[in-house]
Design a protein around this motif. Structure first.
Motif, short mmCIF file in Angstrom:
data_model
loop_
_atom_site.label_atom_id
_atom_site.label_comp_id
_atom_site.label_asym_id
_atom_site.label_seq_id
_atom_site.Cartn_x
_atom_site.Cartn_y
_atom_site.Cartn_z
N GLN A 1 0.82 -1.21 0.00
CA GLN A 1 0.00 0.00 0.00
C GLN A 1 0.86 1.26 0.00
OE1 GLN A 1 -3.73 -0.12 2.48
NE2 GLN A 1 -2.80 -2.02 3.22
N ALA A 2 1.99 1.21 0.71
CA ALA A 2 2.90 2.35 0.71
C ALA A 2 3.45 2.59 -0.69
CB ALA A 2 4.04 2.12 1.69
N CYS A 3 3.77 1.52 -1.39
CA CYS A 3 4.27 1.64 -2.77
C CYS A 3 3.21 2.26 -3.68
CB CYS A 3 4.70 0.28 -3.31
SG CYS A 3 6.24 -0.34 -2.62
N ARG A 4 1.97 1.78 -3.54
CA ARG A 4 0.88 2.33 -4.36
C ARG A 4 0.66 3.81 -4.05
NH1 ARG A 4 -1.51 -2.76 -3.44
NH2 ARG A 4 -2.73 -1.98 -1.68
N SER A 5 0.72 4.15 -2.77
CA SER A 5 0.55 5.55 -2.37
C SER A 5 1.63 6.43 -2.99
CB SER A 5 0.59 5.68 -0.85
OG SER A 5 0.52 7.02 -0.44
N THR A 6 2.87 5.94 -2.96
CA THR A 6 3.99 6.69 -3.54
C THR A 6 3.81 6.85 -5.04
OG1 THR A 6 5.48 5.86 -1.83
CG2 THR A 6 6.50 6.73 -3.84
N GLU A 7 3.41 5.78 -5.71
CA GLU A 7 3.20 5.84 -7.16
C GLU A 7 2.08 6.82 -7.52
OE1 GLU A 7 2.44 1.78 -8.06
OE2 GLU A 7 4.56 1.19 -8.04
N GLU A 8 1.01 6.81 -6.74
CA GLU A 8 -0.10 7.73 -7.01
C GLU A 8 0.32 9.18 -6.84
OE1 GLU A 8 -3.07 6.45 -4.31
OE2 GLU A 8 -3.58 4.63 -5.44
N LYS A 9 1.10 9.45 -5.79
CA LYS A 9 1.56 10.82 -5.55
C LYS A 9 2.53 11.27 -6.63
CE LYS A 9 0.83 10.90 -0.54
NZ LYS A 9 -0.12 9.78 -0.54
N ALA A 10 3.40 10.36 -7.07
CA ALA A 10 4.34 10.69 -8.15
C ALA A 10 3.60 10.98 -9.44
CB ALA A 10 5.33 9.55 -8.36
N ALA A 11 2.57 10.18 -9.73
CA ALA A 11 1.78 10.39 -10.94
C ALA A 11 1.04 11.72 -10.86
CB ALA A 11 0.80 9.24 -11.13
N GLU A 12 0.57 12.07 -9.66
CA GLU A 12 -0.17 13.32 -9.49
C GLU A 12 0.72 14.53 -9.75
OE1 GLU A 12 -2.77 15.74 -6.11
OE2 GLU A 12 -1.90 13.78 -5.65
N ILE A 13 1.95 14.51 -9.23
CA ILE A 13 2.83 15.66 -9.44
C ILE A 13 3.25 15.77 -10.90
CG2 ILE A 13 4.92 14.42 -8.75
CD1 ILE A 13 4.13 18.19 -8.44
N VAL A 14 3.42 14.64 -11.58
CA VAL A 14 3.73 14.69 -13.01
C VAL A 14 2.58 15.34 -13.78
CG1 VAL A 14 4.08 13.31 -15.09
CG2 VAL A 14 5.33 12.75 -13.00
N ARG A 15 1.34 14.96 -13.45
CA ARG A 15 0.17 15.56 -14.10
C ARG A 15 0.10 17.06 -13.84
NH1 ARG A 15 -2.41 10.84 -12.20
NH2 ARG A 15 -3.29 11.98 -10.42
N LEU A 16 0.37 17.45 -12.59
CA LEU A 16 0.32 18.87 -12.26
C LEU A 16 1.36 19.66 -13.02
CD1 LEU A 16 -0.30 19.04 -8.40
CD2 LEU A 16 -1.73 20.01 -10.21
N ARG A 17 2.55 19.12 -13.12
CA ARG A 17 3.60 19.83 -13.85
C ARG A 17 3.23 20.02 -15.31
NH1 ARG A 17 8.14 16.51 -10.45
NH2 ARG A 17 8.70 18.18 -9.01
N TRP A 18 2.62 18.99 -15.92
CA TRP A 18 2.17 19.11 -17.30
C TRP A 18 1.06 20.16 -17.40
CZ3 TRP A 18 4.53 18.14 -21.53
CH2 TRP A 18 5.44 17.08 -21.62
#
Length: 225
Positions: A32-49
């Protein structure tokens, strides 16, 4: 199975709910920690775009204006509170001590603890940046304020002082820009469309590093690729 002690900080519960189970499988928690990290990383990538797509032209124009002021002897003053304070320090360092290109005059108004505490104690925290700009700022300088909410009183007052002095004013905020957007004070306002302080600050880091690099290009210090 292992028993996890429930953390006391309520804010952590929203970020990591799986840590609040009284008994948890270690492998399940790690997954679950890995999934949480992946979701947050994906979110910041989307925001930057999102920021890049919405503000590409404004970032180019802003950097060109910054370059004009640096070329004419202008200086950059950065300021913010809390995490935005450390970002202000990093931004000033990036311009003053770059990994390549020109060293450009820059100062974080949060770096001098003696000045910050003296103004806070003797006058008031709301003027802690404005008073410094009144003493140091001049026409043609650059004021960059960071506020995730856009509502920090001392950041607003600093921009009011910067405007009176004819400085280029640049704000980095979250969501719709908060009070800074309402006051119509700024030459440029880059708002990260998120309600998460963490994601806003991560995207703001990208914004000011992009401004640094575009400014270097505008000054001819870095060849266009």
């Amino acid at each position: 199975m292992s028993t996890l002690e429930e953390p006391r900080a309520e804010g952590v519960r929203d970020l990591y709910p799986f840590l609040y189970e009284s008994r948890a499988d270690v492998e399940s928690v790690l997954a679950q920690a890995c999934r949480s990290t992946e979701e947050k990383a994906a979110e910041i990538v989307r925001l930057r775009w999102q920021v890049a797509e919405a503000s590409a032209d404004a970032l180019m124009e802003c950097a060109e204006e910054m370059a004009l002021r640096f070329a004419s002897g202008g200086r950059l003053f950065a300021f913010g509170n809390g995490g935005s304070s450390t970002d202000a320090q990093e931004m000033a360092t990036a311009f003053l001590h770059p990994p390549y290109g020109l060293s450009l005059p820059a100062l974080s108004l949060t770096s001098d603890v003696a000045v910050v505490t003296a103004l806070s104690n003797d006058v008031g925290f709301d003027v802690v940046f404005a008073r410094q700009l009144a003493a140091l700022g001049r026409h043609g300088d650059i004021a960059v304020g960071l506020s995730t909410s856009g509502g920090s009183a001392n950041v607003v007052q600093a921009f009011e002082e910067a405007t009176r002095r004819g400085m280029l004013t640049i704000g980095l905020t979250g969501e719709q820009g908060g009070r800074l957007a309402e006051l119509d004070l700024l030459d440029y306002l880059f708002a990260v469309p998120s309600s998460s302080v963490h994601r806003i600050q991560e995207a703001q880091t990208t914004v000011y590093h992009v401004l640094w690099e575009l400014t270097q290009h505008a000054l001819g210090a870095v060849p266009d690729s």
